[in-house]
Design an enzyme around this catalytic site. Sequence first.
Site, PDB file in Angstrom:
ATOM      1  N   HIS A 129       0.727  -1.388  -0.040  1.00  0.00           N
ATOM      2  CA  HIS A 129      -0.041  -0.166  -0.197  1.00  0.00           C
ATOM      3  C   HIS A 129       0.795   1.291   0.107  1.00  0.00           C
ATOM      4  O   HIS A 129       0.382   2.205  -0.461  1.00  0.00           O
ATOM      5  CB  HIS A 129      -0.820  -0.101   1.168  1.00  0.00           C
ATOM      6  CG  HIS A 129      -2.164  -0.647   1.016  1.00  0.00           C
ATOM      7  ND1 HIS A 129      -3.396  -0.570   1.376  1.00  0.00           N
ATOM      8  CD2 HIS A 129      -2.313  -2.027   0.112  1.00  0.00           C
ATOM      9  CE1 HIS A 129      -4.253  -1.287   1.012  1.00  0.00           C
ATOM     10  NE2 HIS A 129      -3.611  -2.293   0.349  1.00  0.00           N
ATOM     11  N   VAL A 188       1.052   4.212  -3.901  1.00  0.00           N
ATOM     12  CA  VAL A 188       0.905   5.745  -3.669  1.00  0.00           C
ATOM     13  C   VAL A 188       2.007   6.513  -3.587  1.00  0.00           C
ATOM     14  O   VAL A 188       2.564   6.184  -2.775  1.00  0.00           O
ATOM     15  CB  VAL A 188      -0.161   5.822  -2.465  1.00  0.00           C
ATOM     16  CG1 VAL A 188      -0.596   7.321  -2.632  1.00  0.00           C
ATOM     17  CG2 VAL A 188      -1.416   4.872  -2.506  1.00  0.00           C
ATOM     18  N   ASP A 231       7.682   5.356  -0.756  1.00  0.00           N
ATOM     19  CA  ASP A 231       8.461   6.481  -0.098  1.00  0.00           C
ATOM     20  C   ASP A 231       7.942   6.594   1.306  1.00  0.00           C
ATOM     21  O   ASP A 231       8.272   7.508   1.962  1.00  0.00           O
ATOM     22  CB  ASP A 231       8.048   7.810  -0.881  1.00  0.00           C
ATOM     23  CG  ASP A 231       6.552   8.017  -0.617  1.00  0.00           C
ATOM     24  OD1 ASP A 231       5.965   7.066  -0.293  1.00  0.00           O
ATOM     25  OD2 ASP A 231       6.283   9.019  -0.924  1.00  0.00           O
ATOM     26  N   SER A 236       5.248   6.991   2.697  1.00  0.00           N
ATOM     27  CA  SER A 236       4.442   7.887   2.912  1.00  0.00           C
ATOM     28  C   SER A 236       3.070   7.569   3.685  1.00  0.00           C
ATOM     29  O   SER A 236       2.288   8.200   4.447  1.00  0.00           O
ATOM     30  CB  SER A 236       3.640   8.616   1.685  1.00  0.00           C
ATOM     31  OG  SER A 236       3.529   7.668   0.656  1.00  0.00           O
ATOM     32  N   GLU A 258      -2.522   8.921   4.471  1.00  0.00           N
ATOM     33  CA  GLU A 258      -2.755   7.679   3.626  1.00  0.00           C
ATOM     34  C   GLU A 258      -3.619   6.601   4.501  1.00  0.00           C
ATOM     35  O   GLU A 258      -4.354   5.679   4.287  1.00  0.00           O
ATOM     36  CB  GLU A 258      -1.745   7.136   2.631  1.00  0.00           C
ATOM     37  CG  GLU A 258      -1.326   8.054   1.698  1.00  0.00           C
ATOM     38  CD  GLU A 258       0.035   7.491   1.132  1.00  0.00           C
ATOM     39  OE1 GLU A 258       0.457   6.403   1.305  1.00  0.00           O
ATOM     40  OE2 GLU A 258       0.879   8.490   0.535  1.00  0.00           O
ATOM     41  N   PRO A 263      -5.732  -0.870  -5.352  1.00  0.00           N
ATOM     42  CA  PRO A 263      -6.558  -1.913  -5.772  1.00  0.00           C
ATOM     43  C   PRO A 263      -7.516  -2.217  -4.712  1.00  0.00           C
ATOM     44  O   PRO A 263      -6.995  -2.490  -3.634  1.00  0.00           O
ATOM     45  CB  PRO A 263      -5.731  -3.174  -6.354  1.00  0.00           C
ATOM     46  CG  PRO A 263      -4.446  -2.281  -6.642  1.00  0.00           C
ATOM     47  CD  PRO A 263      -4.323  -1.359  -5.617  1.00  0.00           C
ATOM     48  N   HIS A 318      -2.393 -13.097  -0.562  1.00  0.00           N
ATOM     49  CA  HIS A 318      -3.552 -13.314   0.209  1.00  0.00           C
ATOM     50  C   HIS A 318      -3.397 -14.790   0.767  1.00  0.00           C
ATOM     51  O   HIS A 318      -4.587 -15.215   1.121  1.00  0.00           O
ATOM     52  CB  HIS A 318      -4.729 -13.059  -0.621  1.00  0.00           C
ATOM     53  CG  HIS A 318      -5.143 -11.626  -0.667  1.00  0.00           C
ATOM     54  ND1 HIS A 318      -6.151 -11.028  -1.399  1.00  0.00           N
ATOM     55  CD2 HIS A 318      -4.345 -10.373  -0.111  1.00  0.00           C
ATOM     56  CE1 HIS A 318      -6.333  -9.808  -1.120  1.00  0.00           C
ATOM     57  NE2 HIS A 318      -5.039  -9.492  -0.570  1.00  0.00           N
ATOM     58  N   THR A 319      -2.312 -15.303   0.495  1.00  0.00           N
ATOM     59  CA  THR A 319      -2.171 -16.887   1.151  1.00  0.00           C
ATOM     60  C   THR A 319      -2.060 -16.757   2.436  1.00  0.00           C
ATOM     61  O   THR A 319      -2.037 -17.726   3.224  1.00  0.00           O
ATOM     62  CB  THR A 319      -0.946 -17.493   0.412  1.00  0.00           C
ATOM     63  OG1 THR A 319      -0.964 -18.643   0.972  1.00  0.00           O
ATOM     64  CG2 THR A 319      -0.014 -16.862   0.555  1.00  0.00           C
ATOM     65  N   ASP A 321       2.025 -20.243   0.601  1.00  0.00           N
ATOM     66  CA  ASP A 321       1.918 -21.218  -0.462  1.00  0.00           C
ATOM     67  C   ASP A 321       0.995 -20.883  -1.611  1.00  0.00           C
ATOM     68  O   ASP A 321       0.198 -19.913  -1.645  1.00  0.00           O
ATOM     69  CB  ASP A 321       1.674 -22.455   0.277  1.00  0.00           C
ATOM     70  CG  ASP A 321       0.508 -22.629   1.058  1.00  0.00           C
ATOM     71  OD1 ASP A 321      -0.536 -21.833   0.743  1.00  0.00           O
ATOM     72  OD2 ASP A 321       0.064 -23.483   1.860  1.00  0.00           O
TER      73      ASP A 321
END
Length: 324
Positions: free
Chosen positions: A65, A69, A73, A75, A84, A159, A189-190, A248
Amino acid sequence: MGSNLLFVGFLLVMGFGPMTARSQLSYDYYSKSCPNVLNIVRSQVLNAIKNETRMAASLLRLHFHDCFVNGCDGSILLDGSDGEKFALPNLNSARGFEVVDSIKTAVESACNGTVSCADILAIAAKYAVVFSGGPSWRVLLGRRDGLVANQSGANSGLPGPFNSIDTIISKFNAVGLNTTDVVALSGGHTIGRARCTLFSSRLSNFSATSSVDPTLDASMAADLQSLCSSGDGNTTTALDRNSTDVFDNHYFQNLLNQKGLLSSDQGLYSSDEGIASTKSLVETYSNSSERFLCDFANSMVKMGNISPLTGSQGEVRQNCRVVN
């Protein structure tokens, strides 16, 4: 996987790919100024994961994340109501800031005013994956910390679980990443968890013709309906059902069985847009752990190379939460 593909993967992970040629980052950036930085971050991340297994996914997500953006950096770490971390994709969601503070304190005690918060996020993400059983890669270093946060950019550019697959691909393209990166990095997302508020729309009143999302396994839908029945949208469940904390390719096997938790997960395999663009790679990764882990490492190197501040740009923050 063929030997040629393995070799290309090796070259990219080792940093000889095209992204690196355009980069001002280097592996040995701190070799003289803070030679023990990798070990310091490694130790702090290990302690954090021992304390809470979920923190591995949280640290990986912070790097992701951050990079989407304003580039990588740091941020996302900045406090302030216009920061943010208070953008909709991060509010009540992005976590691990206290762990980053602890890492920064440990690094500062060894080499004061030297290592950026952006680099700490990049290193921490690697060890979060490694300690979850995932692949390793060499982290390019030398990022500087940004002076401003970009809340509107976080709201529009990150996203999200409700985005269509084409929208997600477009957001990746906007930062120089491709469709392979979309599928490989979705495989992050595993590990980790998600809140009911991010998937409850799949559980009732889904459409005019179906109460429950027809691309969601019926028994899993029933379990989730029970879990979220209290109405507390912050109740969480595992993103990778039946393989919660292990890095995995089980996440992709779940997608083949309609057991992706988020709409954006299952959409990689089941949506019309996914069928046209991402389904075949989901199938590949579900069959080849080696291919997924190699591609994931390559994509992490590419993502870590999104628009870094280098040289005299930005600063090295003393406190990751505030500009100097």
